[in-house]
Write an enzyme that holds these catalytic residues in place. Structure first.
Site, mmCIF file in Angstrom:
data_model
loop_
_atom_site.group_PDB
_atom_site.id
_atom_site.type_symbol
_atom_site.label_atom_id
_atom_site.label_comp_id
_atom_site.label_asym_id
_atom_site.label_seq_id
_atom_site.Cartn_x
_atom_site.Cartn_y
_atom_site.Cartn_z
ATOM 1 N N LYS A 122 -3.528 72.373 -30.096
ATOM 2 C CA LYS A 122 -3.365 73.208 -31.287
ATOM 3 C C LYS A 122 -1.880 73.440 -31.598
ATOM 4 C CE LYS A 122 -7.593 73.879 -32.607
ATOM 5 N NZ LYS A 122 -8.073 73.344 -33.917
ATOM 6 N N TYR B 94 -6.536 72.352 -24.712
ATOM 7 C CA TYR B 94 -6.789 72.951 -26.025
ATOM 8 C C TYR B 94 -5.533 73.575 -26.614
ATOM 9 C CZ TYR B 94 -9.024 75.703 -29.700
ATOM 10 O OH TYR B 94 -9.374 76.245 -30.907
#
Length: 308
Positions: free
Chosen positions: A196, A192
């Site tokens: 990002k 994750y």
């Protein structure tokens, strides 16, 4: 299998016969490779889990072994096969983007789109001891590659808008994508966070490339919100985060907004409908229908458009 062989001979370029023992889970990775070699980048659009077996034991003859075996074949095996094939059952089906763009164009016409909000994303919370290459690639594709490809697909409509009014691309990012803030032990969720961070760089690159076309591109972190990803113990209500996002971009929203259907996306649609004068709001959903979006569409039939 004689009958399958006959069908394969009749449809040599369409029917592919592969061997699979449904409860031999160790064979699934190789099976997935074989399927991937057939379908390539197009992925699978339909998976039918049909294999099963029936034991006809009644109460007086049934055994624990029979119960467990039947459960494994009819329940566990389909779940495991679906899980194994999940990367090929893509929510990131880029081949559907041209048709999607046509649907959007039919709604907005010659006005184009003045605000695109890339909000859809997933979180795979894997630490160093458990992360896999598949985890990294899946999170990267959904959170980083897909927003770029969707922005690219919609670029003609964005440029049309930018010729006459303020036009923006908003990528919903996260503070977890910050390199400077990646200092807490136990929070190094590799898939994750890196996805990002990559999205932030994609945003910067898009901002440079699209500036000559008068298209503004920014990343916004809405905060730690009580969504499916943020969890119930998050610091902020979804409505608070959405209000913050809209406070940044509201002056740039005039006619058309493209949103999404869950968590912050659903609240974005709600607030854009109630706090702006957007002429068309286009919400995307993976499902063929979405109860809350359907209710909003019934309330705003001429403004809200829901596309799959």
């Amino acid at each position: 299998h004689p009958e399958l062989d006959q069908l394969r001979d009749k449809h040599p370029n369409r029917l592919h016969v592969l061997q699979l023992e449904g409860t031999n889970y160790n064979s699934f990775p190789e099976f997935v490779k074989q399927v991937e070699a057939i379908v390539g980048d197009q992925g699978l659009d339909t998976l039918i889990n049909n294999a099963g077996m029936a034991f006809r034991d009644r109460l007086d003859s049934v055994t624990a072994e029979v119960m467990v075996k039947n459960f494994e074949v009819n329940s566990v095996a389909p779940l495991m096969l679906t899980k194994a094939l999940l990367p090929l059952l893509k929510g990131t089906d880029y081949h559907c983007f041209p048709e999607f763009v046509k649907q959007v164009e039919a709604i907005v016409g010659d006005n184009g789109i003045d605000t695109l909000i890339n909000n859809a994303g997933i979180l795979l919370p894997k630490l160093l001891d458990s992360v896999t290459a598949e985890d990294m690639l899946k999170n990267f594709e959904v959170n980083s590659v897909a927003p770029l490809m969707l922005t690219k697909a919609l670029l003609p409509l964005l440029k049309t808008s930018a010729a006459s009014r303020k036009t923006s691309v908003i990528n919903i990012s996260s503070s977890l994508g910050s390199i400077e803030l990646a200092t807490r032990p136990g929070m190094t969720i590799y898939p994750y966070r890196t996805s990002k961070a990559a999205l932030n760089m994609i945003t910067k690159c898009l901002a440079v490339d699209l500036k000559p076309h008068n298209i503004h591109v920014i990343s916004i972190c809405p905060g730690h919100l009580k969504t499916d990803l943020g969890g119930p113990t998050a610091q902020l209500e979804v409505s608070t985060g959405v209000s913050g996002v809209l406070n940044v971009i509201k002056t740039q929203i005039t006619d058309d907004v493209l949103g999404a259907n869950r968590g912050i996306g659903l609240e974005l649609v709600r607030q854009v409908l109630t706090t702006t004068h957007a002429k068309h709001v286009i919400a995307t959903t993976r499902q063929s229908s979405h109860p809350e979006l359907d209710q909003l569409r019934d309330k705003h039939p001429n403004r809200l458009h829901v596309l799959q």
